[in-house]
Enzyme design. Structure first.
Site: not given
Length: 460
Positions: A70, A108, A225, A290
């Site tokens: 990430d 994130h 998404n 996520s």
């Protein structure tokens, strides 16, 4: 599957994007006020509603390393003290330990990490001396975010995604390097809360995901998404053998905003009204798949802690076979095998399977790449520490010349059909030119297949 040359050229300069719910969270990272952490703990509805607290009676993930590929994980966050035990930077622009927050969505990785393996922290006690505070990693604190696997260990692998990488390395280089490093450094589970708008992936990723499969590592990826443009699941969640996670709303229904669909979906988990930690020690509400992925990665860690010798395919089978069926009966492209049930995944009597229920990258390469495992990246090809993939080349039948027909087709027939074909093409061309002149001008959009940002809207 062979990717068009144009796609490869564009994808090489595109960054793999974090499917973060809060598209404007970068501003919230600075502006978010300090908050009493116990109010955030109260928001973690999935701990009880999805059987996680009941699963803790069996396991809390001790002894299992989970790699988070990430934007970097802030290991100094109060809820992650002692959780991050190693890391690296695959981007060339981060810190060597993988804990610098980088990329278009620098917060994130920390959000993902707290949801997966947060330990919480002790409630503030003004009268207590510093020596009376619990030591890092000594247990789960009463305040703050507690993850699904609060005793698991985190390996932070930072990658620059979602915007041009100042170090120049593309996602085609970073992702395979990150996966291989995670495998070589003891990860038993890899979480990838990243995605793209294309179901295809660069061939440069094949050998790294094959390597993880051969080393018996569970890889969990977010489905994407819908509000971010991912109506269909995109890579890497389309790679066979990867456990793909779709998103649910508070009513356990497919999330309107965060529920991409596709045949590769394995299981569904919460994606709305989530909470997580931000770099620097604060917290934020967020949403999106996520967050669904680390919830499932956490359950995989619980299983691997309870049964250290259980194979990756059996771990994945435990998760999908104990899921609560939803949507169309059986496996479907919205919920996969169903809704996550962590308690059943840890406590149910689950028969063993002979193959991974979500597929095998090895089998896929044999069929679609015809066994071609050419070097995925210069780094991977030149490094003696990275073992070569072990797939044998498939046996391909020798082509034979076609037999001659008994009679020749008259030349007049060939010429006649050729003239008719030319006339049809010419007529179609005229109609297309007319239609183009009369149609409204369309705005330029991103090229199909280019890896791009697929964030959900604002903070939820």
């Amino acid at each position: 599957m062979t990717l068009p040359h144009g796609w490869r050229r564009r994808a090489a300069s595109a960054a793999l994007a974090a499917m973060l719910a809060g598209g404007s969270l970068a501003g919230a990272l600075v502006a978010a006020p300090s908050a009493f952490a116990d109010s955030w703990r109260d928001k973690e509805y999935w701990l009880t509603e999805y059987g996680i607290t009941a699963a803790w009676q069996v396991s809390k993930g001790a002894g299992v390393k989970v790699a988070i590929i990430d934007s970097g994980v802030d290991g100094q966050h109060p809820d992650l003290k002692g959780a991050v035990v190693g890391g690296t930077d695959a981007s060339g622009a981060g810190d060597p330990n993988g804990q610098k927050s980088i990329g278009a969505k620098p917060e994130h990785g920390t959000l993902v990490a707290t949801l997966l393996a947060g330990r919480g922290h002790a409630a503030p006690n003004p009268s207590a001396s510093p020596s009376s505070s619990p030591s890092p990693g000594s247990g789960v604190g009463t305040d703050g975010i507690v993850g699904v696997a609060p005793e698991a260990q985190i390996l932070s692998v930072s990658a620059w995604l979602g915007s041009p990488n100042p170090a120049g390395k593309t996602d085609q280089e970073q992702i395979p390097e990150a996966v291989r490093w995670a495998v070589d450094n003891g990860a038993k589970v890899i979480n990838i809360s990243l995605g793209s708008t294309s179901p295809d992936w660069p061939q440069s990723w094949d050998a790294a995901f094959l390597y993880a499969e051969q080393k018996d590592v569970v890889i969990v990826a977010a489905a994407g998404n819908r509000i971010g443009g991912n109506v269909q699941v995109g890579a890497p969640a389309t790679i066979p053998g990867v456990l793909t996670v779709a998103g649910l709303d508070r009513n356990r229904m497919a999330s309107v905003d965060a529920s991409s669909q596709g045949i590769s979906i394995g299981v569904s988990a919460p994606a709305e009204k989530l909470v997580g930690g931000l770099p620097g020690g604060s917290y934020e509400d967020w949403a999106g798949t996520s967050g669904s992925a680390p919830i499932v990665s956490g359950v995989a860690a619980l299983i691997r802690s309870k049964w250290p010798d259980m194979s990756a395919k059996q771990v994945i089978n435990r998760i999908v076979s104990t899921a609560v069926d939803a949507g169309a009966p059986g496996k479907d492209p919205i919920y996969g095998y169903g809704i996550l049930n962590a308690e059943a995944a840890l406590k149910a009597d689950v028969p063993e399977v002979t193959s991974n229920p979500v597929g095998s990258i090895a089998d896929w390469i044999r069929v679609h790449r015809r066994g071609d495992l050419s070097s995925p990246t210069p780094q991977a090809a030149s490094s003696p520490s990275i073992p070569a993939a072990t797939l044998a080349d498939p046996t391909v039948p020798v082509a034979k010349a076609p037999s001659q027909p008994d009679t020749a087709v008259p030349a007049a027939v060939v010429i006649g059909f050729g003239s008719l074909f030319v006339a049809i093409v010419a007529g179609a061309s005229v109609q297309l030119r007319r239609a183009y002149r009369t149609s409204p001008e369309l705005p330029d959009g991103p090229p199909t297949g280019v890896v791009d940002v697929v964030d959900q809207g604002g903070p939820k």
